[in-house]
Enzyme design. Structure first.
Site, PDB file in Angstrom:
ATOM      1  CE1 TYR A 134      -7.995  -7.179   5.953  1.00 49.76           C
ATOM      2  CE2 TYR A 134      -7.136  -8.463   7.799  1.00 49.76           C
ATOM      3  CZ  TYR A 134      -7.919  -8.373   6.662  1.00 49.76           C
ATOM      4  OH  TYR A 134      -8.629  -9.463   6.236  1.00 49.76           O
ATOM      5  CE1 TYR A 191      -3.401  -8.241  10.629  1.00 47.37           C
ATOM      6  CE2 TYR A 191      -4.996  -6.755  11.593  1.00 47.37           C
ATOM      7  CZ  TYR A 191      -3.859  -6.957  10.860  1.00 47.37           C
ATOM      8  OH  TYR A 191      -3.161  -5.888  10.363  1.00 47.37           O
ATOM      9  CG  ASP A 223      15.745   1.393  11.456  1.00 45.34           C
ATOM     10  OD1 ASP A 223      14.521   1.253  11.233  1.00 45.34           O
ATOM     11  OD2 ASP A 223      16.254   1.221  12.580  1.00 45.34           O
ATOM     12  CE1 TYR A 243      -4.165  -1.388  -0.288  1.00 43.99           C
ATOM     13  CE2 TYR A 243      -3.616  -2.710   1.632  1.00 43.99           C
ATOM     14  CZ  TYR A 243      -4.453  -2.434   0.564  1.00 43.99           C
ATOM     15  OH  TYR A 243      -5.577  -3.197   0.354  1.00 43.99           O
TER      16      TYR A 243
END
Length: 401
Positions: free
Chosen positions: A226, A236, A111, A53
């Protein structure tokens, strides 16, 4: 070298530079087909810009709105003997296409959790981007985070909370339905997952950009999340990762209150299930994705990452009518709305109960799931000759940190 796919577990260990480039070009064409709009973001920072995304949103901003983009990611270049990561080739392809189109494109490899990266980004915004950005996209999915203050490494886990979870899943190596058992996370694992995948780092970024005075008036920031459905909730949303995403929601509300003072705002965008390197690692998700893709394709509702990114920018954050985006009760932008339609989910639940080894390929879109997964790494494209010699060393204009 000649490069073919080699998979191990839910990882493909090889990548194809030409295939990755064509994937990016395909997304650019998809965005361009919707036309270029001027009433949107002008200068965009994407944290986590090399795949999924994050990459799609960078493409949508650049090629859908003509925005200058600065992308941050952590990828490995190819060597004479070994291909680089797919994200390296994706970022190289984006940079090449953006520059060919006369768009400003800057990339930093390092990073994104580090204070050094924040300092470098601020330096570039000041020296090259006119001193301000007006959209900050936060799209990091990482298994670990080095804490900038202490140097301690925290690791995220994909585990339920409280009790072990047993679920249908696919063994993608054998194309077999299996029962996957995932043991519950410890309190420490939950805390570490929140530290890696929650809102702490997003807030550190916005703090640093605010203190450096590089956020334009009306700056917006968005982080991706999500939620999924009942099928995936135990592992999840109700698991360790869900705690991290709840922390992201709380962070969003704090940041929104601050950015509203600038005429801007912050949101979490809840996106649909797609085939990514991140989702492939989540037990039960590949099987659910294979089912929901079939159902959504049959209903004409299917979207990939680029369609979601285009809808996020064009129909939510930067609406043609200038109206604010519709949000849910938690102030989130919902782009999983079509996936969560009652008719879609009712069909998914029926198939979930019926699927077996014998009917896996008939009842689900599993064949395309496998194709889409390998496509992430540059394979399974009809327009690429995989027996042709290809140079794995691809260089581009990137700052190495």
């Amino acid at each position: 070298m000649i490069i073919h796919p080699k998979t191990r577990g839910f990882i493909c260990t090889t990548t194809h530079p030409v295939g990755c480039e064509y994937n990016v070009l395909e997304q650019i064409q998809s965005t361009r087909a919707r036309g270029v709009r001027s009433n949107g973001p002008k200068k965009v920072l994407v944290i986590g810009a090399s795949s999924g995304y994050g990459l799609a949103t960078r493409i949508s901003a650049a090629f859908g709105f003509g925005a200058d983009t600065l992308g941050v990611f952590f990828e490995k270049p190819g060597t004479e003997k070994k291909p680089g990561t797919a994200g390296w080739y994706n970022a190289a392809a984006f940079d090449k296409s953006a520059k060919n189109a006369g768009l400003y494109s800057r990339s930093i490899n390092g990073d994104a959790f580090s204070d050094e990266m924040r300092a470098k980004v601020i330096e570039i915004i000041k020296s090259e981007m006119g001193g301000h950005v007006d959209l900050v996209v936060y799209s990091l999915a990482s298994p670990l985070r080095k804490m900038p203050s202490t140097g301690e490494i925290k690791r995220s886990v994909l585990k339920p909370i409280g009790v072990a979870h047993i679920s249908n899943a696919i063994d993608t190596n054998k194309d077999q339905i299996i029962q996957a058992t995932v043991e519950p996370a410890t309190e420490q694992e939950i805390a570490d997952t929140v530290a890696v995948m929650g809102g702490q780092d997003w807030e550190l970024w916005i703090n640093a950009l605010t203190q450096a005075d590089v956020l334009a008036p009306q700056t917006r920031t968005v982080a991706f999340s999500y939620i999924g459905t009942e099928i995936t909730w135990p592992i999840y949303w109700h698991g360790a990762l869900g705690k991290a995403k709840a922390d992201l929601d709380a962070t969003s509300r704090r940041l929104d209150a601050r950015l509203q003072a600038l005429g801007g705002g912050a949101n979490v965008a809840v996106l649909k299930s797609v085939v990514t390197q991140a989702s492939a690692a989540i037990p039960a998700l590949p099987l659910y994705i294979a089912i929901v893709f079939k159902v959504m394709k049959e209903k004409g509702l299917h979207e990939g990452t680029i369609e979601q990114a285009d809808r996020l920018l064009r129909e939510r954050l930067y609406r043609e009518d200038g109206q604010p985006a519709a949000v849910d009760e938690e102030h989130r932008l919902r782009l999983d709305d079509w996936e969560l339609r009652e008719d879609v989910q009712a069909t998914c639940k029926v198939i979930w109960k019926q699927v077996t080894n014998e009917n896996l390929f008939q009842l689900t879109d599993y064949a395309n799931y496998k194709r889409d997964f390998l496509k992430l790494f540059g394979f399974e494209r009809a327009d690429v000759d995989y027996d042709a010699d290809v140079n794995p060393e691809v260089t581009f204009d990137v700052i190495e940190l």
